[in-house]
Design a protein around this motif. Structure first.
Motif, PDB file in Angstrom:
ATOM      1  N   LYS A   1      51.916  35.672  10.711  1.00 44.45           N
ATOM      2  CA  LYS A   1      51.543  34.414  11.359  1.00 44.45           C
ATOM      3  C   LYS A   1      50.267  34.618  12.172  1.00 44.45           C
ATOM      4  O   LYS A   1      49.915  35.748  12.521  1.00 44.45           O
ATOM      5  CB  LYS A   1      52.664  33.894  12.256  1.00 44.45           C
ATOM      6  CG  LYS A   1      52.952  34.753  13.485  1.00 44.45           C
ATOM      7  CD  LYS A   1      53.991  34.057  14.374  1.00 44.45           C
ATOM      8  CE  LYS A   1      54.191  34.811  15.682  1.00 44.45           C
ATOM      9  NZ  LYS A   1      55.112  34.112  16.590  1.00 44.45           N
ATOM     10  N   THR A   2      49.597  33.526  12.482  1.00 45.01           N
ATOM     11  CA  THR A   2      48.372  33.587  13.274  1.00 45.01           C
ATOM     12  C   THR A   2      48.741  33.715  14.745  1.00 45.01           C
ATOM     13  O   THR A   2      49.500  32.906  15.277  1.00 45.01           O
ATOM     14  CB  THR A   2      47.525  32.322  13.065  1.00 45.01           C
ATOM     15  OG1 THR A   2      47.225  32.207  11.671  1.00 45.01           O
ATOM     16  CG2 THR A   2      46.229  32.395  13.858  1.00 45.01           C
ATOM     17  N   ILE A   3      48.230  34.753  15.377  1.00 53.26           N
ATOM     18  CA  ILE A   3      48.505  34.987  16.794  1.00 53.26           C
ATOM     19  C   ILE A   3      47.365  34.393  17.618  1.00 53.26           C
ATOM     20  O   ILE A   3      46.203  34.776  17.465  1.00 53.26           O
ATOM     21  CB  ILE A   3      48.629  36.505  17.099  1.00 53.26           C
ATOM     22  CG1 ILE A   3      49.713  37.148  16.216  1.00 53.26           C
ATOM     23  CG2 ILE A   3      48.930  36.741  18.574  1.00 53.26           C
ATOM     24  CD1 ILE A   3      51.105  36.623  16.448  1.00 53.26           C
ATOM     25  N   ARG A   4      47.708  33.452  18.500  1.00 53.01           N
ATOM     26  CA  ARG A   4      46.694  32.811  19.351  1.00 53.01           C
ATOM     27  C   ARG A   4      46.576  33.597  20.651  1.00 53.01           C
ATOM     28  O   ARG A   4      47.545  33.723  21.403  1.00 53.01           O
ATOM     29  CB  ARG A   4      47.097  31.362  19.638  1.00 53.01           C
ATOM     30  CG  ARG A   4      47.183  30.481  18.392  1.00 53.01           C
ATOM     31  CD  ARG A   4      47.923  29.195  18.659  1.00 53.01           C
ATOM     32  NE  ARG A   4      49.299  29.436  19.082  1.00 53.01           N
ATOM     33  CZ  ARG A   4      50.151  28.475  19.454  1.00 53.01           C
ATOM     34  NH1 ARG A   4      49.761  27.223  19.466  1.00 53.01           N
ATOM     35  NH2 ARG A   4      51.382  28.772  19.821  1.00 53.01           N
ATOM     36  N   VAL A   5      45.385  34.129  20.888  1.00 53.18           N
ATOM     37  CA  VAL A   5      45.168  35.045  22.010  1.00 53.18           C
ATOM     38  C   VAL A   5      44.337  34.405  23.121  1.00 53.18           C
ATOM     39  O   VAL A   5      43.263  33.861  22.874  1.00 53.18           O
ATOM     40  CB  VAL A   5      44.467  36.339  21.529  1.00 53.18           C
ATOM     41  CG1 VAL A   5      44.189  37.271  22.698  1.00 53.18           C
ATOM     42  CG2 VAL A   5      45.332  37.051  20.483  1.00 53.18           C
ATOM     43  N   VAL A   6      44.850  34.501  24.345  1.00 58.04           N
ATOM     44  CA  VAL A   6      44.128  34.075  25.552  1.00 58.04           C
ATOM     45  C   VAL A   6      43.633  35.336  26.262  1.00 58.04           C
ATOM     46  O   VAL A   6      44.403  36.266  26.492  1.00 58.04           O
ATOM     47  CB  VAL A   6      45.059  33.293  26.504  1.00 58.04           C
ATOM     48  CG1 VAL A   6      44.413  33.144  27.877  1.00 58.04           C
ATOM     49  CG2 VAL A   6      45.376  31.922  25.943  1.00 58.04           C
ATOM     50  N   ALA A   7      42.367  35.382  26.596  1.00 57.50           N
ATOM     51  CA  ALA A   7      41.808  36.510  27.351  1.00 57.50           C
ATOM     52  C   ALA A   7      41.342  36.015  28.716  1.00 57.50           C
ATOM     53  O   ALA A   7      40.408  35.214  28.807  1.00 57.50           O
ATOM     54  CB  ALA A   7      40.649  37.145  26.590  1.00 57.50           C
ATOM     55  N   ILE A   8      42.030  36.454  29.763  1.00 55.92           N
ATOM     56  CA  ILE A   8      41.639  36.107  31.142  1.00 55.92           C
ATOM     57  C   ILE A   8      40.723  37.226  31.628  1.00 55.92           C
ATOM     58  O   ILE A   8      41.176  38.281  32.076  1.00 55.92           O
ATOM     59  CB  ILE A   8      42.876  35.992  32.062  1.00 55.92           C
ATOM     60  CG1 ILE A   8      43.925  35.052  31.468  1.00 55.92           C
ATOM     61  CG2 ILE A   8      42.458  35.544  33.467  1.00 55.92           C
ATOM     62  CD1 ILE A   8      43.564  33.593  31.472  1.00 55.92           C
ATOM     63  N   VAL A   9      39.434  37.007  31.499  1.00 56.88           N
ATOM     64  CA  VAL A   9      38.454  38.068  31.772  1.00 56.88           C
ATOM     65  C   VAL A   9      37.202  37.499  32.447  1.00 56.88           C
ATOM     66  O   VAL A   9      36.972  36.288  32.444  1.00 56.88           O
ATOM     67  CB  VAL A   9      38.050  38.785  30.464  1.00 56.88           C
ATOM     68  CG1 VAL A   9      39.195  39.617  29.919  1.00 56.88           C
ATOM     69  CG2 VAL A   9      37.599  37.778  29.396  1.00 56.88           C
ATOM     70  N   LYS A  10      36.397  38.413  32.988  1.00 56.85           N
ATOM     71  CA  LYS A  10      35.149  38.024  33.638  1.00 56.85           C
ATOM     72  C   LYS A  10      34.020  38.946  33.197  1.00 56.85           C
ATOM     73  O   LYS A  10      34.257  40.046  32.703  1.00 56.85           O
ATOM     74  CB  LYS A  10      35.302  38.100  35.167  1.00 56.85           C
ATOM     75  CG  LYS A  10      36.293  37.112  35.763  1.00 56.85           C
ATOM     76  CD  LYS A  10      36.438  37.317  37.262  1.00 56.85           C
ATOM     77  CE  LYS A  10      37.430  36.347  37.884  1.00 56.85           C
ATOM     78  NZ  LYS A  10      37.624  36.590  39.326  1.00 56.85           N
ATOM     79  N   GLY A  11      32.801  38.489  33.389  1.00 55.76           N
ATOM     80  CA  GLY A  11      31.623  39.324  33.145  1.00 55.76           C
ATOM     81  C   GLY A  11      31.457  39.749  31.699  1.00 55.76           C
ATOM     82  O   GLY A  11      31.662  38.959  30.772  1.00 55.76           O
ATOM     83  N   GLU A  12      31.105  41.014  31.507  1.00 52.09           N
ATOM     84  CA  GLU A  12      30.846  41.545  30.161  1.00 52.09           C
ATOM     85  C   GLU A  12      32.056  41.425  29.246  1.00 52.09           C
ATOM     86  O   GLU A  12      31.924  41.285  28.036  1.00 52.09           O
ATOM     87  CB  GLU A  12      30.429  43.023  30.263  1.00 52.09           C
ATOM     88  CG  GLU A  12      29.003  43.250  30.726  1.00 52.09           C
ATOM     89  CD  GLU A  12      27.982  42.697  29.734  1.00 52.09           C
ATOM     90  OE1 GLU A  12      28.103  42.980  28.527  1.00 52.09           O
ATOM     91  OE2 GLU A  12      27.071  41.963  30.166  1.00 52.09           O
ATOM     92  N   ALA A  13      33.257  41.480  29.833  1.00 49.35           N
ATOM     93  CA  ALA A  13      34.489  41.422  29.033  1.00 49.35           C
ATOM     94  C   ALA A  13      34.634  40.083  28.313  1.00 49.35           C
ATOM     95  O   ALA A  13      35.299  39.997  27.282  1.00 49.35           O
ATOM     96  CB  ALA A  13      35.704  41.678  29.917  1.00 49.35           C
ATOM     97  N   GLU A  14      33.985  39.032  28.844  1.00 50.70           N
ATOM     98  CA  GLU A  14      34.053  37.715  28.188  1.00 50.70           C
ATOM     99  C   GLU A  14      33.410  37.777  26.804  1.00 50.70           C
ATOM    100  O   GLU A  14      33.992  37.325  25.812  1.00 50.70           O
ATOM    101  CB  GLU A  14      33.339  36.662  29.043  1.00 50.70           C
ATOM    102  CG  GLU A  14      34.129  36.203  30.256  1.00 50.70           C
ATOM    103  CD  GLU A  14      33.495  34.970  30.890  1.00 50.70           C
ATOM    104  OE1 GLU A  14      33.119  34.045  30.140  1.00 50.70           O
ATOM    105  OE2 GLU A  14      33.386  34.929  32.120  1.00 50.70           O
ATOM    106  N   LYS A  15      32.218  38.342  26.749  1.00 51.93           N
ATOM    107  CA  LYS A  15      31.498  38.462  25.483  1.00 51.93           C
ATOM    108  C   LYS A  15      32.279  39.343  24.509  1.00 51.93           C
ATOM    109  O   LYS A  15      32.411  39.020  23.317  1.00 51.93           O
ATOM    110  CB  LYS A  15      30.112  39.068  25.737  1.00 51.93           C
ATOM    111  CG  LYS A  15      29.252  39.176  24.477  1.00 51.93           C
ATOM    112  CD  LYS A  15      27.935  39.875  24.776  1.00 51.93           C
ATOM    113  CE  LYS A  15      27.129  40.064  23.498  1.00 51.93           C
ATOM    114  NZ  LYS A  15      25.907  40.873  23.721  1.00 51.93           N
ATOM    115  N   GLU A  16      32.823  40.435  25.032  1.00 46.22           N
ATOM    116  CA  GLU A  16      33.595  41.374  24.211  1.00 46.22           C
ATOM    117  C   GLU A  16      34.817  40.684  23.592  1.00 46.22           C
ATOM    118  O   GLU A  16      35.115  40.860  22.414  1.00 46.22           O
ATOM    119  CB  GLU A  16      34.051  42.551  25.092  1.00 46.22           C
ATOM    120  CG  GLU A  16      34.564  43.744  24.318  1.00 46.22           C
ATOM    121  CD  GLU A  16      34.996  44.891  25.223  1.00 46.22           C
ATOM    122  OE1 GLU A  16      35.802  45.710  24.754  1.00 46.22           O
ATOM    123  OE2 GLU A  16      34.540  44.955  26.384  1.00 46.22           O
ATOM    124  N   ALA A  17      35.507  39.883  24.411  1.00 42.30           N
ATOM    125  CA  ALA A  17      36.710  39.185  23.941  1.00 42.30           C
ATOM    126  C   ALA A  17      36.364  38.150  22.871  1.00 42.30           C
ATOM    127  O   ALA A  17      37.056  38.024  21.860  1.00 42.30           O
ATOM    128  CB  ALA A  17      37.419  38.515  25.116  1.00 42.30           C
TER     129      ALA A  17
END
Length: 237
Positions: free
Chosen positions: A71-87
């Motif tokens: 199944k398709t896993i919907r992922v939420v990333a609670i991040v800031k700064g450089e980690a936003e682009k990475e996510a």
């Protein structure tokens, strides 16, 4: 008796209740059960020889299944700064910080996993009461709190299954869909089971794997031969 009841009765008749099945036999059996209108999940239940009431005997972790969960896993990333682009580059479905926290606080729950970095974990305290009961609160032990946010997103998207022993000492988890067939389900099973073996608490004495059962969503359970399962998994690994 309705159609579902007839299918269940026919499937139940296929299972020898006096027998403890080898892994290959069990997978062949559960995938041979009658079909329903949807692709059933294949579930595993493992009774462990631990006392979950003792904090040093809590068994919890996560394993990346080679064939995912189907199944398709919907992922939420609670991040800031450089980690936003990475996510975002790794394929996270929703990326943000305060905006997503506020949205979740208001009742939004259209996702399957929440990831955070150690930096943003403290910001999630205000929604812990929302995420916790649904098993969505990020945790270092399951790899959902990490500095390697890109890898975490990719793992979740591939099909990373989390597990946690319940009060009765049982772990429930899904190893894939019935349509995967015995070979892919076995490879998923081996990955998860090996991970659970490695998670054995040092304080756990005696028999660790007490009982193991496989079952499709709508079908009867099949009991595995727990005493030889570790050897079977090692041989398949």
């Amino acid at each position: 008796m309705g159609k579902r009841g007839k299918i269940y009765k026919a499937d139940y008749a296929k299972v020898d209740r006096t027998k403890k099945y080898l892994l290959d036999e069990a997978l062949d059996l559960v995938t041979s059960f009658g079909t329903h209108k949807f692709d059933e999940s294949i579930e595993i239940a493992i009774k462990l020889g631990v006392d979950p009431k003792q904090s040093d005997q809590m068994v919890r972790g996560a394993a990346v299944l080679p064939h995912g969960l189907g199944k398709t896993i919907r992922v939420v990333a609670i991040v800031k700064g450089e980690a936003e682009k990475e996510a975002r580059e790794a394929g996270a479905d929703f990326v943000g910080a305060e905006d997503l926290i506020e949205k979740i606080e208001k009742g939004w729950l259209e996702f399957d996993r929440v990831l955070a970095t150690p930096e943003t974990l403290k910001d999630l305290t205000k929604i812990a009461k929302v995420l916790g009961p649904k098993g969505l609160m990020p945790n270092k032990k399951t790899g959902t709190v990490t500095t390697e946010i890109g890898k975490a997103v990719r793992d979740q998207k591939l099909g990373k299954v989390e597990y946690k022993v319940e009060k009765a000492g049982i772990i429930h988890a899904i190893i894939g869909k019935k349509s995967f067939g015995p070979t892919k389900l076995k490879e998923n099973f081996v990955s998860l089971f090996d991970n659970i073996l490695k998670a054995k608490p040092s304080t756990s004495k005696g028999i660790y794997i007490r009982k193991v059962a496989l079952s499709p969503t709508m079908g009867p359970s099949v009991i595995l031969d727990a005493s030889s399962l570790e050897l079977q998994v090692r041989a398949a690994g």
